[in-house]
Design a protein around this motif. Sequence first.
Motif, PDB file in Angstrom:
ATOM      1  N   ILE A   4       0.813  -1.214   0.000  1.00 56.00           N
ATOM      2  CA  ILE A   4       0.000   0.000   0.000  1.00 56.00           C
ATOM      3  C   ILE A   4       0.844   1.262   0.000  1.00 56.00           C
ATOM      4  N   GLY A   5       2.135   1.140   0.289  1.00 58.58           N
ATOM      5  CA  GLY A   5       2.973   2.328   0.293  1.00 58.58           C
ATOM      6  C   GLY A   5       4.313   2.105   0.961  1.00 58.58           C
ATOM      7  N   THR A   6       5.122   3.149   0.935  1.00 64.06           N
ATOM      8  CA  THR A   6       6.467   3.100   1.511  1.00 64.06           C
ATOM      9  C   THR A   6       6.685   4.303   2.408  1.00 64.06           C
ATOM     10  N   LEU A   7       7.285   4.064   3.574  1.00 59.26           N
ATOM     11  CA  LEU A   7       7.643   5.138   4.499  1.00 59.26           C
ATOM     12  C   LEU A   7       9.152   5.143   4.683  1.00 59.26           C
ATOM     13  N   SER A   8       9.707   6.325   4.834  1.00 59.68           N
ATOM     14  CA  SER A   8      11.165   6.438   4.892  1.00 59.68           C
ATOM     15  C   SER A   8      11.740   6.094   6.266  1.00 59.68           C
ATOM     16  N   GLN A   9      10.948   6.246   7.330  1.00 57.03           N
ATOM     17  CA  GLN A   9      11.460   6.028   8.678  1.00 57.03           C
ATOM     18  C   GLN A   9      10.890   4.749   9.289  1.00 57.03           C
ATOM     19  N   LYS A  10      11.763   3.997   9.943  1.00 56.29           N
ATOM     20  CA  LYS A  10      11.361   2.714  10.515  1.00 56.29           C
ATOM     21  C   LYS A  10      10.322   2.892  11.613  1.00 56.29           C
ATOM     22  N   VAL A  29       5.804  -5.300   7.498  1.00 55.88           N
ATOM     23  CA  VAL A  29       6.706  -4.257   7.018  1.00 55.88           C
ATOM     24  C   VAL A  29       7.959  -4.918   6.476  1.00 55.88           C
ATOM     25  N   GLU A  30       8.387  -4.478   5.297  1.00 61.11           N
ATOM     26  CA  GLU A  30       9.601  -5.013   4.690  1.00 61.11           C
ATOM     27  C   GLU A  30      10.563  -3.868   4.384  1.00 61.11           C
ATOM     28  N   GLU A  31      11.811  -4.040   4.805  1.00 58.75           N
ATOM     29  CA  GLU A  31      12.816  -3.012   4.555  1.00 58.75           C
ATOM     30  C   GLU A  31      13.391  -3.179   3.159  1.00 58.75           C
ATOM     31  N   GLU A  32      13.368  -2.099   2.383  1.00 62.26           N
ATOM     32  CA  GLU A  32      13.969  -2.082   1.057  1.00 62.26           C
ATOM     33  C   GLU A  32      14.905  -0.891   0.962  1.00 62.26           C
ATOM     34  N   ALA A  33      15.598  -0.783  -0.164  1.00 62.49           N
ATOM     35  CA  ALA A  33      16.600   0.280  -0.312  1.00 62.49           C
ATOM     36  C   ALA A  33      15.975   1.674  -0.235  1.00 62.49           C
ATOM     37  N   ASP A  34      14.726   1.807  -0.693  1.00 69.21           N
ATOM     38  CA  ASP A  34      14.092   3.128  -0.722  1.00 69.21           C
ATOM     39  C   ASP A  34      13.227   3.406   0.501  1.00 69.21           C
ATOM     40  N   GLY A  35      13.243   2.508   1.486  1.00 67.88           N
ATOM     41  CA  GLY A  35      12.469   2.751   2.696  1.00 67.88           C
ATOM     42  C   GLY A  35      11.823   1.480   3.217  1.00 67.88           C
ATOM     43  N   ARG A  92       0.433 -16.906   2.069  1.00 72.20           N
ATOM     44  CA  ARG A  92       0.327 -15.479   1.753  1.00 72.20           C
ATOM     45  C   ARG A  92       1.232 -14.668   2.660  1.00 72.20           C
ATOM     46  N   THR A  93       1.479 -15.147   3.878  1.00 73.89           N
ATOM     47  CA  THR A  93       2.336 -14.445   4.823  1.00 73.89           C
ATOM     48  C   THR A  93       3.798 -14.791   4.638  1.00 73.89           C
ATOM     49  N   HIS A  94       4.095 -16.087   4.468  1.00 74.08           N
ATOM     50  CA  HIS A  94       5.480 -16.525   4.449  1.00 74.08           C
ATOM     51  C   HIS A  94       6.137 -16.407   3.087  1.00 74.08           C
ATOM     52  N   TRP A  95       5.373 -16.681   2.031  1.00 75.85           N
ATOM     53  CA  TRP A  95       5.964 -16.628   0.689  1.00 75.85           C
ATOM     54  C   TRP A  95       5.034 -15.879  -0.250  1.00 75.85           C
ATOM     55  N   HIS A  96       4.730 -14.624   0.086  1.00 78.09           N
ATOM     56  CA  HIS A  96       3.725 -13.909  -0.676  1.00 78.09           C
ATOM     57  C   HIS A  96       4.162 -13.600  -2.095  1.00 78.09           C
ATOM     58  N   ARG A  97       5.459 -13.714  -2.387  1.00 74.86           N
ATOM     59  CA  ARG A  97       5.910 -13.448  -3.747  1.00 74.86           C
ATOM     60  C   ARG A  97       6.192 -14.731  -4.526  1.00 74.86           C
ATOM     61  N   LEU A  98       5.949 -15.876  -3.909  1.00 77.76           N
ATOM     62  CA  LEU A  98       6.165 -17.138  -4.592  1.00 77.76           C
ATOM     63  C   LEU A  98       4.842 -17.632  -5.153  1.00 77.76           C
ATOM     64  N   ASP A  99       4.761 -17.739  -6.474  1.00 80.52           N
ATOM     65  CA  ASP A  99       3.543 -18.206  -7.103  1.00 80.52           C
ATOM     66  C   ASP A  99       3.934 -19.030  -8.322  1.00 80.52           C
TER      67      ASP A  99
END
Length: 295
Positions: A4-10, A29-35, A92-99
Motif C-alpha cells: 500500500i505504500g512506503t515510508l522512509s522512517q522505521k 513491514v519489509e525493509e527495502e533500499a528506498d524505505g 500469503r504471509t510466508h511466501w507472498h511473492r512465490l507463485d
Amino acid sequence: MRMIGTLSQKNQARKFSDFLLVNGIPNQVEEEADGYQLWVRDDRHLSAAERFFSEFQSNPEAEAYRGRGASAGAIRAREERLAKRSPVIDVRTHWHRLDTSVGPVTGILILLSVAITLLAMADRSNELLDYFFITRYDVVGPYLQWSGGLPEIRHGQIWRLVTPIFIHSGVLHILFNMLWLKDLGSELERRQGSLYFSILVLAVAILSNLGQYLLAGPNFGGMSGVVYGLLGYCWIRGRYDPSSGLSLNQGVVTMMIIWFVLCWTGLIGNVANWAHTFGLVAGMAWGFAAAKLRR
C-alpha cells in the motif's frame, strides 16, 4: 498480499503497522533500499488500508496512532502462539511473492518461444525460420545483406514486427528469458489482466524489434527486449502507484541493470542491446504514464 505504500522512517512504519493491526488489518513491514514497504495480507482490507495510509501521511503524529504498540504486540504474540500449534502455513504471509501459476497469455508466449526455438535448431537451412525474422537477409562472407525498408512487412507480412521475440539461439538463452517471462509476465497479467498484458507485450515487442533493426540490422532474436520492458513497467508502476500491487525487490532491479550494462560492454557476445534498451525505456515510460493516469 498487496503493497500500500512506503515510508522512509522505521519508527513511522512500525507505528502505522501497529495501528493497522489493532484495527483488524493484518500486515507486515519489509525493509527495502528506498524505505519501509507496508504490505496488507488480505486484499479484502486493501481499500481501508489505503485510506488509513493516506490519512497517516497527512498527519502521522495524530493521537489515533499513539500508544498502539502494546496492543499490537499482544496480537502478534497471540498469532505466533497459534501458528506454532497449527501445522498449516499461510503462504500469503510466508511466501507472498512465490507463485507457481502461469498466466494464460504468458503460457502461450512461452510455448511459442519453445516451439520456434526448437524449429530453429532443427531447420538447418533456415528456410522456415526466415519467416520469423523481421526481414530476410543473406550472409555473404563476414557481412549481412538485406533489402531496406522492410519490404516483407510492407507487403502484408506484419507478423514479422513481433515474431523475432520467439527466436532464441540456444538452451541458456531461452531458459534465462523464459524464467523471467514466467515470473514478471504472470504477475503483471494477474494484476492487470490478460488483454492489457497482451497489448503491453505487443507494443514493447514492436518497439524493441524496430529499434534493434534500425540501429543494428535484422540478425537478432529473443524475448529479452520484452522482458526488460516488463521489468521497467513493473518497477516504475509499482514505485509511483503502490496500489497496483506491482513491486520488485531492489536487488532484482539492481541485478538486471548490471546485466544490462554488462551486455553493452561486449563481454557477453552478440547481444540485442538496442532491443534491451528500447524495451526497458518503453516499459518504464508506460509504467510511469499508467501510474500518473491512475491518480
